[in-house]
Design a protein around this motif. Structure first.
Motif, PDB file in Angstrom:
ATOM      1  N   LEU A   1       0.817  -1.213   0.000  1.00 32.28           N
ATOM      2  CA  LEU A   1       0.000   0.000   0.000  1.00 32.28           C
ATOM      3  C   LEU A   1       0.849   1.261   0.000  1.00 32.28           C
ATOM      4  O   LEU A   1       1.728   1.430   0.843  1.00 32.28           O
ATOM      5  N   GLU A   2       0.570   2.133  -0.952  1.00 30.49           N
ATOM      6  CA  GLU A   2       1.284   3.406  -1.055  1.00 30.49           C
ATOM      7  C   GLU A   2       0.663   4.475  -0.163  1.00 30.49           C
ATOM      8  O   GLU A   2       1.254   5.536   0.021  1.00 30.49           O
ATOM      9  N   ASP A   3      -0.499   4.199   0.381  1.00 34.61           N
ATOM     10  CA  ASP A   3      -1.198   5.139   1.254  1.00 34.61           C
ATOM     11  C   ASP A   3      -0.877   4.808   2.712  1.00 34.61           C
ATOM     12  O   ASP A   3      -0.468   3.692   3.019  1.00 34.61           O
ATOM     13  N   PRO A   4      -1.094   5.755   3.619  1.00 36.89           N
ATOM     14  CA  PRO A   4      -0.924   5.441   5.039  1.00 36.89           C
ATOM     15  C   PRO A   4      -1.839   4.274   5.424  1.00 36.89           C
ATOM     16  O   PRO A   4      -2.984   4.195   4.981  1.00 36.89           O
ATOM     17  N   VAL A   5      -1.327   3.377   6.234  1.00 37.50           N
ATOM     18  CA  VAL A   5      -2.066   2.162   6.567  1.00 37.50           C
ATOM     19  C   VAL A   5      -3.423   2.474   7.203  1.00 37.50           C
ATOM     20  O   VAL A   5      -4.411   1.783   6.944  1.00 37.50           O
TER      21      VAL A   5
ATOM     22  N   VAL B   1      -9.794  -0.790  -3.619  1.00 35.84           N
ATOM     23  CA  VAL B   1      -8.346  -0.917  -3.509  1.00 35.84           C
ATOM     24  C   VAL B   1      -7.880  -1.622  -4.777  1.00 35.84           C
ATOM     25  O   VAL B   1      -8.464  -2.629  -5.181  1.00 35.84           O
ATOM     26  N   LEU B   2      -6.861  -1.064  -5.392  1.00 35.04           N
ATOM     27  CA  LEU B   2      -6.305  -1.645  -6.617  1.00 35.04           C
ATOM     28  C   LEU B   2      -4.884  -2.118  -6.338  1.00 35.04           C
ATOM     29  O   LEU B   2      -4.112  -1.409  -5.685  1.00 35.04           O
ATOM     30  N   VAL B   3      -4.580  -3.312  -6.824  1.00 32.13           N
ATOM     31  CA  VAL B   3      -3.262  -3.904  -6.626  1.00 32.13           C
ATOM     32  C   VAL B   3      -2.709  -4.283  -7.995  1.00 32.13           C
ATOM     33  O   VAL B   3      -3.400  -4.901  -8.802  1.00 32.13           O
TER      34      VAL B   3
ATOM     35  N   ASP C   1       3.749  -5.064  -7.144  1.00 33.04           N
ATOM     36  CA  ASP C   1       4.117  -4.774  -5.759  1.00 33.04           C
ATOM     37  C   ASP C   1       3.590  -3.421  -5.286  1.00 33.04           C
ATOM     38  O   ASP C   1       4.072  -2.866  -4.315  1.00 33.04           O
ATOM     39  N   ARG C   2       2.557  -2.910  -5.985  1.00 34.97           N
ATOM     40  CA  ARG C   2       1.953  -1.627  -5.628  1.00 34.97           C
ATOM     41  C   ARG C   2       0.466  -1.791  -5.361  1.00 34.97           C
ATOM     42  O   ARG C   2      -0.206  -2.571  -6.028  1.00 34.97           O
TER      43      ARG C   2
END
Length: 118
Positions: A51-55, A96-98, A101-102
């Motif tokens: 996750l690139e966003d804060p958890v 949420v998009l995956v 590794d992003r």
């Protein structure tokens, strides 16, 4: 091979919009209806690692969050977020998009376009 995994809630207009954008982009998508098939601890930890966003942003701060008497202090760490989402999958932010590794939370909607363009 799937290009994008979409953690999706079909009742959410933002999630439906993300699905339309992914399909329009012509990428192969694996749609995971996380309320029907909740993520287990391993999957949540894997997602958080990408996750690139804060958890803490992975947890919706909605009426359910408030009715449970929760506050930001209850979701300050990855361990806390995992525990909350295991107990209350409805609190997971969507979509949420995956990809590889992003991972991103697809809010606001224009983040989806930028993620797909990368």
């Amino acid at each position: 091979m799937t290009d994008v995994t979409l953690l999706h809630n079909p009742r959410c207009s933002t999630s439906r919009s993300a699905l339309e954008k992914v399909e329009s982009a012509g990428v192969e998508v694996d749609v995971v209806r996380y309320l029907t098939t909740p993520l287990d601890e391993e999957a949540l930890r894997n997602l958080i690692g990408k996750l690139e966003d804060p958890v803490a942003d992975l947890v919706r701060r909605d009426a359910t969050f408030a009715s449970l008497g929760m506050s930001d202090e209850d979701i300050a760490t990855a361990d806390q977020v995992v525990q909350v989402l295991l107990e209350h999958p409805t609190l997971m932010q969507r979509p949420v998009l995956v990809r590889g590794d992003r991972a991103i939370i697809g809010r606001p909607k224009d983040r989806v376009d930028a993620f797909l363009a990368d």
